[in-house]
Write a protein that holds these residues in place. Structure first.
Motif, PDB file in Angstrom:
ATOM      1  N   TYR A  74     -64.614 -43.569  22.832  1.00 16.17           N
ATOM      2  CA  TYR A  74     -65.994 -43.878  22.173  1.00 16.17           C
ATOM      3  C   TYR A  74     -67.061 -43.605  23.305  1.00 16.17           C
ATOM      4  O   TYR A  74     -68.011 -42.955  22.913  1.00 16.17           O
ATOM      5  CB  TYR A  74     -66.072 -45.154  21.575  1.00 16.17           C
ATOM      6  N   ARG A  75     -66.737 -44.049  24.340  1.00 15.88           N
ATOM      7  CA  ARG A  75     -67.801 -43.860  25.405  1.00 15.88           C
ATOM      8  C   ARG A  75     -67.882 -42.295  25.774  1.00 15.88           C
ATOM      9  O   ARG A  75     -69.122 -41.965  26.045  1.00 15.88           O
ATOM     10  CB  ARG A  75     -67.316 -44.759  26.867  1.00 15.88           C
ATOM     11  N   CYS A  76     -66.793 -41.735  26.041  1.00 16.84           N
ATOM     12  CA  CYS A  76     -66.912 -40.297  26.194  1.00 16.84           C
ATOM     13  C   CYS A  76     -68.031 -39.521  25.037  1.00 16.84           C
ATOM     14  O   CYS A  76     -68.706 -38.785  25.560  1.00 16.84           O
ATOM     15  CB  CYS A  76     -65.854 -39.584  26.277  1.00 16.84           C
ATOM     16  N   VAL A  77     -67.573 -40.001  23.971  1.00 14.71           N
ATOM     17  CA  VAL A  77     -68.301 -39.218  22.594  1.00 14.71           C
ATOM     18  C   VAL A  77     -69.833 -39.776  22.847  1.00 14.71           C
ATOM     19  O   VAL A  77     -70.725 -39.133  22.652  1.00 14.71           O
ATOM     20  CB  VAL A  77     -67.698 -39.779  21.568  1.00 14.71           C
ATOM     21  N   ALA A  78     -69.961 -41.083  23.129  1.00 13.66           N
ATOM     22  CA  ALA A  78     -71.294 -41.402  22.982  1.00 13.66           C
ATOM     23  C   ALA A  78     -72.205 -41.091  24.317  1.00 13.66           C
ATOM     24  O   ALA A  78     -73.447 -40.981  24.336  1.00 13.66           O
ATOM     25  CB  ALA A  78     -71.384 -43.084  23.200  1.00 13.66           C
ATOM     26  N   GLU A  79     -71.457 -40.573  25.364  1.00 10.57           N
ATOM     27  CA  GLU A  79     -72.141 -39.887  26.584  1.00 10.57           C
ATOM     28  C   GLU A  79     -72.360 -38.556  26.337  1.00 10.57           C
ATOM     29  O   GLU A  79     -73.653 -37.940  26.778  1.00 10.57           O
ATOM     30  CB  GLU A  79     -71.243 -39.869  27.749  1.00 10.57           C
ATOM     31  N   ALA A  80     -71.693 -37.894  25.342  1.00 11.29           N
ATOM     32  CA  ALA A  80     -71.766 -36.502  25.075  1.00 11.29           C
ATOM     33  C   ALA A  80     -72.921 -36.143  24.201  1.00 11.29           C
ATOM     34  O   ALA A  80     -73.433 -34.977  24.056  1.00 11.29           O
ATOM     35  CB  ALA A  80     -70.679 -35.957  24.506  1.00 11.29           C
ATOM     36  N   PHE A  81     -73.511 -37.195  23.196  1.00 11.42           N
ATOM     37  CA  PHE A  81     -74.235 -37.176  22.120  1.00 11.42           C
ATOM     38  C   PHE A  81     -75.248 -38.053  22.233  1.00 11.42           C
ATOM     39  O   PHE A  81     -75.012 -39.199  22.506  1.00 11.42           O
ATOM     40  CB  PHE A  81     -73.583 -37.220  20.752  1.00 11.42           C
ATOM     41  N   ASP A  82     -76.452 -37.733  21.818  1.00 10.95           N
ATOM     42  CA  ASP A  82     -77.448 -38.708  21.680  1.00 10.95           C
ATOM     43  C   ASP A  82     -77.139 -39.577  20.290  1.00 10.95           C
ATOM     44  O   ASP A  82     -76.247 -39.348  19.778  1.00 10.95           O
ATOM     45  CB  ASP A  82     -79.043 -38.313  21.608  1.00 10.95           C
ATOM     46  N   ALA A  83     -77.956 -40.805  20.309  1.00 15.79           N
ATOM     47  CA  ALA A  83     -77.640 -41.774  19.235  1.00 15.79           C
ATOM     48  C   ALA A  83     -77.545 -41.213  17.841  1.00 15.79           C
ATOM     49  O   ALA A  83     -76.802 -41.240  17.166  1.00 15.79           O
ATOM     50  CB  ALA A  83     -78.769 -42.905  19.325  1.00 15.79           C
ATOM     51  N   GLY A  84     -78.526 -40.405  17.571  1.00 15.49           N
ATOM     52  CA  GLY A  84     -78.777 -39.779  16.190  1.00 15.49           C
ATOM     53  C   GLY A  84     -77.615 -38.880  15.843  1.00 15.49           C
ATOM     54  O   GLY A  84     -76.699 -38.695  14.776  1.00 15.49           O
ATOM     55  N   GLN A  85     -77.178 -37.962  16.840  1.00 20.92           N
ATOM     56  CA  GLN A  85     -76.124 -37.159  16.862  1.00 20.92           C
ATOM     57  C   GLN A  85     -74.859 -37.750  16.749  1.00 20.92           C
ATOM     58  O   GLN A  85     -73.625 -37.318  15.731  1.00 20.92           O
ATOM     59  CB  GLN A  85     -76.027 -36.278  18.109  1.00 20.92           C
ATOM     60  N   LEU A  86     -74.553 -38.916  17.331  1.00 16.64           N
ATOM     61  CA  LEU A  86     -73.318 -39.831  17.358  1.00 16.64           C
ATOM     62  C   LEU A  86     -73.255 -40.257  15.943  1.00 16.64           C
ATOM     63  O   LEU A  86     -72.279 -40.214  15.436  1.00 16.64           O
ATOM     64  CB  LEU A  86     -73.423 -40.800  18.104  1.00 16.64           C
TER      65      LEU A  86
END
Length: 109
Positions: A74-86
């Motif tokens: 989750y942290r990796c995905v959250a770092e790769a995308f902004d909040a809206g994209q996530l």
């Protein structure tokens, strides 16, 4: 659009929903996925896909198979995308899991 179609194809594979996979082959190509990349999603050949593609597929796999996503992923995905994209990514994965499950329950192949 490319990542959305990547997610949909992967969910179709994971949930054994061939109708969903074939229905999204053309949109996936229109979104920029090559025939080779589409086949890589079907067979799980990560070496053909980008790092971002593989991260999104790992997130898709976790949400589909384990339901709960491991904190590190989750942290990796959250770092790769902004909040809206996530949020968009997460809702897309959830929604298309529902689609494939409905298709399977109705025996639509």
């Amino acid at each position: 659009a490319r990542l959305r179609e990547l997610v949909i194809l992967r969910i179709a594979v994971l949930n054994d929903a061939p109708y969903e996979f074939e229905s999204h082959r053309e949109p996936a190509e229109a979104a920029g996925l090559s025939a080779t990349e589409i086949e890589a999603v079907r067979t799980g050949r990560a070496d053909i896909l980008t790092d971002t593609d593989n991260l999104v597929l790992a997130y898709t796999d976790a949400m589909t198979r384990e339901i709960k996503v491991a904190p590190k992923l989750y942290r990796c995905v959250a770092e790769a995308f902004d909040a809206g994209q996530l949020v968009d990514l997460t809702v897309t994965i959830g929604a298309y899991n529902m689609v494939s499950r409905v298709l399977n329950a109705l025996e639509i192949e």
